[in-house]
Design an enzyme around this catalytic site. Structure first.
Site, PDB file in Angstrom:
ATOM      1  N   ASP A 279       5.664  30.541  60.141  1.00 49.83           N
ATOM      2  CA  ASP A 279       5.213  29.657  59.518  1.00 49.83           C
ATOM      3  C   ASP A 279       4.609  28.244  60.079  1.00 49.83           C
ATOM      4  O   ASP A 279       3.688  28.073  59.795  1.00 49.83           O
ATOM      5  CB  ASP A 279       6.117  28.755  57.948  1.00 49.83           C
ATOM      6  CG  ASP A 279       6.423  30.219  56.800  1.00 49.83           C
ATOM      7  OD1 ASP A 279       5.775  31.377  56.901  1.00 49.83           O
ATOM      8  OD2 ASP A 279       7.310  29.698  56.217  1.00 49.83           O
TER       9      ASP A 279
ATOM     10  N   TYR B 280       7.367  51.327  58.593  1.00 50.15           N
ATOM     11  CA  TYR B 280       6.284  51.276  59.735  1.00 50.15           C
ATOM     12  C   TYR B 280       5.362  52.288  58.811  1.00 50.15           C
ATOM     13  O   TYR B 280       3.556  51.170  58.152  1.00 50.15           O
ATOM     14  CB  TYR B 280       6.455  51.663  60.641  1.00 50.15           C
ATOM     15  CG  TYR B 280       4.511  51.689  61.156  1.00 50.15           C
ATOM     16  CD1 TYR B 280       4.230  50.682  62.343  1.00 50.15           C
ATOM     17  CD2 TYR B 280       3.833  52.976  61.720  1.00 50.15           C
ATOM     18  CE1 TYR B 280       2.741  50.723  62.328  1.00 50.15           C
ATOM     19  CE2 TYR B 280       3.060  52.694  62.349  1.00 50.15           C
ATOM     20  CZ  TYR B 280       2.545  51.738  62.657  1.00 50.15           C
ATOM     21  OH  TYR B 280       1.203  51.622  63.300  1.00 50.15           O
TER      22      TYR B 280
ATOM     23  N   LYS C 175       1.871  49.835  56.775  1.00 51.22           N
ATOM     24  CA  LYS C 175       0.287  50.819  57.146  1.00 51.22           C
ATOM     25  C   LYS C 175      -0.147  51.023  55.930  1.00 51.22           C
ATOM     26  O   LYS C 175      -1.324  50.835  55.389  1.00 51.22           O
ATOM     27  CB  LYS C 175       0.799  51.807  58.474  1.00 51.22           C
ATOM     28  CG  LYS C 175       0.777  51.035  59.385  1.00 51.22           C
ATOM     29  CD  LYS C 175       0.288  49.575  59.768  1.00 51.22           C
ATOM     30  CE  LYS C 175       0.212  48.722  61.358  1.00 51.22           C
ATOM     31  NZ  LYS C 175       0.013  48.018  61.181  1.00 51.22           N
TER      32      LYS C 175
END
Length: 248
Positions: free
Chosen positions: A62, A148, A152
């Site tokens: 952040d 993963y 995506k």
């Protein structure tokens, strides 16, 4: 000042995007390289003809994103191209993966990409382009690559939706969806090369061809860039199935 931004620029696809953008961009003053490792980016900067700015940043933090937002506010550039290449993958059964590995994939592939996109959009104008590195894994769920592939799929969906939303402003968004590419990502994701299946080895692509096609597809106004016959076939099949389901 007109700039292009490439995240994940210290290796693999990000590095190749920076190289090919350097050759193809005619109306951009600077290329900004973003990644966690300084040395590879500084070496890359020596190769590029454009004036280059190296920004060492972990886009999952952040505080670092706040600092980057301040840099944008001070510089007030026009962003002609944003390429979000920073990403990570981990192969293996979901229950066997560490909490840290799962969190890293979600934070980098989903949260950081989304926040970078939102940070940069106010500095984009008609003709600007966003290139998001998704994957052929976005088209179908993958056992042993569950998080993963899901991350995506998020990138793919977000990109398609934003391309529609931003069309009235003349800003194009494209998802790049290759199959396996010969980059350091594979070594990180699979660890042991023997875990990479025969089909993936047979369909392996080089970064130059994937990036070259992506930039050509972007110029043509496409919303998705798919490189290689196996991935194109998978993409067309999955799109056909989705269309059939939508008609019901």
């Amino acid at each position: 000042m007109k700039i292009a931004i490439v995240t994940g620029a210290s290796s693999g696809m990000g590095m190749e995007f920076a190289r090919q953008l350097d050759d193809s961009l005619a109306r951009t003053d600077e290329i900004w390289l973003l990644a966690r490792r300084r040395e590879p980016m500084e070496e890359l900067a020596k190769e590029l003809r454009h004036k280059t700015r190296v920004l060492v940043i972990d886009v999952t933090k952040d505080a670092k994103l706040v600092q980057f937002a301040e840099v944008l506010a001070i510089s007030a550039p026009k962003i002609t191209v944003l390429v979000n290449c920073a990403g990570v993958g981990s192969y293996g059964a979901f229950t066997a993966q560490s909490d840290e590995a799962v969190a890293e994939m979600m934070q980098l592939n989903i949260v950081a990409l989304t926040r970078m996109t939102k940070l940069c959009l106010p500095y984009m104008r008609r003709g600007s382009k966003i290139i998001q590195l998704a994957s052929g894994a976005a088209f179908v769920p993958q056992a042993a690559f569950a998080v993963y592939a899901a991350s995506k799929a998020y990138v793919y969906s977000l990109s398609r939706a934003l391309n529609r939303e931003l069309d009235p402003k003349g800003i194009r968004v494209m998802a790049v969806c290759p199959g396996p590419v010969n980059t350091p990502f594979l070594a990180h994701a699979y660890g042991d090369p023997a875990r990479l299946g025969r089909l993936k080895k047979m369909t392996m692509l080089e970064t130059e061809s994937v990036v070259g096609k992506a930039l050509m597809d972007c110029k043509r106004g496409k919303s998705v860039s798919v490189c290689g016959l196996p991935m194109k076939t998978l993409y067309l099949v999955t799109q056909g199935v989705q269309n059939l389901l939508l008609r019901r």
